[in-house]
Motif scaffolding. Structure first.
Motif, short mmCIF file in Angstrom:
data_model
loop_
_atom_site.label_atom_id
_atom_site.label_comp_id
_atom_site.label_asym_id
_atom_site.label_seq_id
_atom_site.Cartn_x
_atom_site.Cartn_y
_atom_site.Cartn_z
N SER A 111 0.82 -1.21 0.00
CA SER A 111 0.00 0.00 0.00
C SER A 111 0.85 1.26 0.00
O SER A 111 0.51 2.25 -0.65
CB SER A 111 -0.93 0.00 1.22
OG SER A 111 -1.86 -1.07 1.16
N VAL A 112 1.97 1.24 0.74
CA VAL A 112 2.84 2.42 0.76
C VAL A 112 3.43 2.67 -0.62
O VAL A 112 3.46 3.80 -1.11
CB VAL A 112 3.96 2.25 1.81
CG1 VAL A 112 4.91 3.45 1.78
CG2 VAL A 112 3.36 2.10 3.21
N GLY A 113 3.85 1.61 -1.29
CA GLY A 113 4.39 1.76 -2.64
C GLY A 113 3.36 2.21 -3.65
O GLY A 113 3.71 2.90 -4.63
N ARG A 114 2.11 1.85 -3.43
CA ARG A 114 1.03 2.27 -4.35
C ARG A 114 0.48 3.65 -3.98
O ARG A 114 -0.44 4.14 -4.62
CB ARG A 114 -0.10 1.25 -4.33
CG ARG A 114 0.27 -0.12 -4.88
CD ARG A 114 -0.95 -1.01 -5.09
NE ARG A 114 -1.66 -1.29 -3.86
CZ ARG A 114 -1.41 -2.31 -3.04
NH1 ARG A 114 -0.42 -3.15 -3.33
NH2 ARG A 114 -2.11 -2.50 -1.94
N ASN A 115 0.99 4.26 -2.90
CA ASN A 115 0.54 5.57 -2.40
C ASN A 115 -0.90 5.54 -1.90
O ASN A 115 -1.60 6.54 -1.94
CB ASN A 115 0.66 6.64 -3.50
CG ASN A 115 2.11 6.98 -3.81
OD1 ASN A 115 2.90 7.20 -2.90
ND2 ASN A 115 2.45 7.00 -5.08
N THR A 116 -1.34 4.39 -1.40
CA THR A 116 -2.71 4.26 -0.92
C THR A 116 -2.79 4.01 0.58
O THR A 116 -3.89 3.85 1.12
CB THR A 116 -3.43 3.12 -1.67
OG1 THR A 116 -2.70 1.90 -1.51
CG2 THR A 116 -3.57 3.44 -3.15
N ALA A 117 -1.65 3.95 1.27
CA ALA A 117 -1.64 3.76 2.72
C ALA A 117 -2.05 5.06 3.40
O ALA A 117 -1.92 6.15 2.84
CB ALA A 117 -0.26 3.34 3.19
N SER B 170 -2.46 7.32 7.39
CA SER B 170 -1.89 7.52 8.71
C SER B 170 -2.28 6.38 9.64
O SER B 170 -3.44 5.97 9.67
CB SER B 170 -2.38 8.86 9.28
OG SER B 170 -1.92 9.05 10.58
N GLY B 171 -1.33 5.88 10.38
CA GLY B 171 -1.59 4.77 11.28
C GLY B 171 -1.23 3.42 10.70
O GLY B 171 -1.32 2.41 11.40
N SER B 172 -0.84 3.37 9.43
CA SER B 172 -0.47 2.09 8.82
C SER B 172 0.68 1.46 9.60
O SER B 172 1.69 2.11 9.88
CB SER B 172 -0.05 2.29 7.36
OG SER B 172 -1.13 2.78 6.60
N SER B 173 0.51 0.20 9.95
CA SER B 173 1.47 -0.45 10.83
C SER B 173 2.41 -1.40 10.10
O SER B 173 3.30 -1.98 10.72
CB SER B 173 0.73 -1.23 11.92
OG SER B 173 -0.10 -2.23 11.35
N GLU C 6 -6.95 8.66 19.48
CA GLU C 6 -6.13 9.59 20.23
C GLU C 6 -5.04 8.88 21.02
O GLU C 6 -4.02 9.48 21.39
CB GLU C 6 -6.99 10.39 21.20
CG GLU C 6 -8.04 11.25 20.54
CD GLU C 6 -9.01 11.86 21.54
OE1 GLU C 6 -8.86 11.57 22.75
OE2 GLU C 6 -9.89 12.60 21.13
N LYS C 7 -5.23 7.60 21.29
CA LYS C 7 -4.31 6.86 22.13
C LYS C 7 -3.33 6.00 21.33
O LYS C 7 -2.18 5.80 21.75
CB LYS C 7 -5.10 5.95 23.10
CG LYS C 7 -5.89 6.72 24.15
CD LYS C 7 -6.64 5.77 25.06
CE LYS C 7 -7.25 6.50 26.25
NZ LYS C 7 -6.23 7.00 27.20
N PHE C 8 -3.80 5.46 20.21
CA PHE C 8 -2.97 4.55 19.42
C PHE C 8 -3.21 4.80 17.94
O PHE C 8 -4.26 5.32 17.54
CB PHE C 8 -3.32 3.08 19.73
CG PHE C 8 -3.21 2.70 21.18
CD1 PHE C 8 -1.97 2.43 21.74
CD2 PHE C 8 -4.34 2.64 21.98
CE1 PHE C 8 -1.87 2.09 23.09
CE2 PHE C 8 -4.25 2.29 23.32
CZ PHE C 8 -3.01 2.02 23.87
N PHE C 9 -2.25 4.41 17.12
CA PHE C 9 -2.53 4.27 15.71
C PHE C 9 -3.58 3.17 15.54
O PHE C 9 -3.60 2.20 16.32
CB PHE C 9 -1.27 3.90 14.93
CG PHE C 9 -0.31 5.04 14.76
CD1 PHE C 9 -0.66 6.14 14.00
CD2 PHE C 9 0.94 5.00 15.35
CE1 PHE C 9 0.23 7.20 13.84
CE2 PHE C 9 1.84 6.05 15.19
CZ PHE C 9 1.47 7.15 14.43
#
Length: 441
Positions: free
Chosen positions: A53-59, A61-64, A319-322
């Motif tokens: 997903s990161v490589g496809r630019n579709t991830a 915020s919070g992606s683990s 607010e507490k976790f990704f």
């Protein structure tokens, strides 16, 4: 124009925000592997590919998870292909050993096709591969004695980028929006499946080229309608670009969730007074509360005013976790009262019953989860209504508990609810919610 601007704010809020850190780590790994396999010192870019997903630019915020692929020399392939048995496993273990030299105190393991590096902020899954003349990659599969398989992430990235261009910047936004919806509602849906379905939807709608300026509400309504009408029994879809099979591993669970979302938003218009309230229920707290009001992501801002003004202290898991939902968790509640036969709350409500009566004991419990241990369990009890406000018992705090149960009692009327969250490596990876409507008697 308020709601149109709110979609812009929302899409900005949920964009992946730690890409620079991910790239820095990827460069460190590339440097180590280039030194070991190519005798190239200080080379931080060659042979390394960010995929998934990161490589496809579709991830978002919070992606683990970060998926990367390292292209190894052909002589390494020949070496391990010559093994009489499972040279693929030996290759994965060899790459793991090299990385362990750098990350001596980090949990690193070989897992089927990848080397898993568990950092505190995110987990990297590295595929050792061999680039082919057609730009595909051959990679090891250690199962069933070992074999070589092929993957084509670069063509998927190219297809996504092409759709983004043709849609005039809309495609990536809606891949992000569907991920935020999935995380907010709390169900598993693979990233490649999301990107494929959104791609197919844009393709049949000619990428919404030339449509009115970012009329995202109408597009979202049409997208949920498209998703809810998919065949839950379909075995697979074909990924954009690579045409690899993307399997329906969750038996179309997203289809029912999409129907619920569509039913909530289908009648909304740009001028609807309650549009932001409903969109927050569907898409999550990163969507602005009031039309035209700019907000930073709820991940980084402690909300001082509660939703619908019931409480000034309600807590949100974002607010507490990704939040990156990767597993399922199902909760239920055993309802008991002296002199009455016990029953399960979900069955009770599913049979058409409207309200629980007062003075009953509620034992909430985790009915099942596919999340591997260890993980931490958090519960949230939210009381809703005038009686809760009068008694100053709205609550809404998120509490960590040692067991898989949480005990409450039915005290006063209101449309209450309870949520459960599983947190693993400081990421909320599973969540579920159950409504607790209590009547007057």
């Amino acid at each position: 124009m308020g709601l149109l601007n709110d979609f812009d704010t929302f899409c900005s809020n949920i964009k992946l925000d730690n890409l620079a850190d991910m790239k820095k780590t990827t460069e460190e790994i590339a440097k180590k592997l280039n030194t070991s396999y190519y005798d190239l010192d200080n080379e931080t870019e060659l042979h390394m590919y960010i995929v998934g997903s990161v490589g496809r630019n579709t991830a978002i915020s919070g992606s683990s998870d970060l998926d990367i692929l390292f292209d190894l020399p052909v002589n390494v392939y020949r070496q391990y292909n010559a093994f009489s048995y499972n040279g693929q496993s030996a290759l994965v273990q060899a790459v793991k050993k090299v990385l362990k030299e750098k990350y001596t105190s980090t949990n690193i393991r070989g897992d089927g096709q990848v080397v898993v590096i568990a950092f505190d902020k995110y987990t990297i899954e590295l595929v050792p591969g061999f680039k082919q003349v057609d730009n595909r990659f051959k990679y090891p599969d250690t199962h069933d004695g070992g074999s070589w398989k092929y993957t084509d992430p670069l063509s998927e990235q190219s297809a996504c980028a092409d759709c983004e261009t043709k849609s005039e910047g809309k495609y990536f936004d809606f891949c992000h929006i569907i991920r935020s919806w999935k995380n907010n509602i709390g169900f598993k849906m693979g990233g490649l499946l999301i990107d494929t379905l959104v791609y197919d939807f844009f393709d049949i709608n000619e990428c919404f080229a030339g449509s009115p300026q970012k009329n995202y509400l109408e597009i979202l309504q049409a997208l949920f309608e498209y998703l809810k009408n998919q065949d839950k029994d379909r075995s697979h879809w074909y990924a954009m670009g690579s045409h690899q099979r993307v399997y329906n591993s969750e038996k179309g669970k997203y289809i029912g969730k999409a129907k619920e979302a569509y039913d909530k938003i289908k009648d909304l218009t740009i001028g609807s007074d309650n549009a932001n309230k409903i969109l927050r229920q569907v898409l999550g707290n990163s969507f602005p509360k009031v039309q035209g009001k700019t907000e930073r992501s709820a991940q980084y801002v402690h909300i001082k005013e509660c939703y619908d003004c019931d409480s000034a202290s309600e807590e949100f898991i974002e607010e507490k976790f990704f939040v990156d939902i990767r597993y399922d968790v199902d909760i239920d509640c055993n309802v008991t009262q002296a002199g009455w036969r016990p029953f399960l709350l979900r069955k009770f409500l599913g049979e058409g019953s409207t309200y629980l009566r007062k003075n009953k004991k509620l034992a909430f419990f985790i009915e099942g989860t596919d999340c591997p241990k260890p993980y931490d369990v958090y519960w949230k009890v939210r009381n809703v209504g005038a009686e809760a406000i009068r008694r100053d018992m709205v609550r809404g705090n998120i509490v960590k508990e040692s067991g898989l149960h949480h005990i409450e009692n039915t005290v006063f009327e209101g449309e209450h609810y309870v949520e459960c969250f599983l947190v693993k490596n400081n990421v909320c990876v599973a969540r579920d919610r159950i409504e607790v409507p209590i009547g007057t008697l």
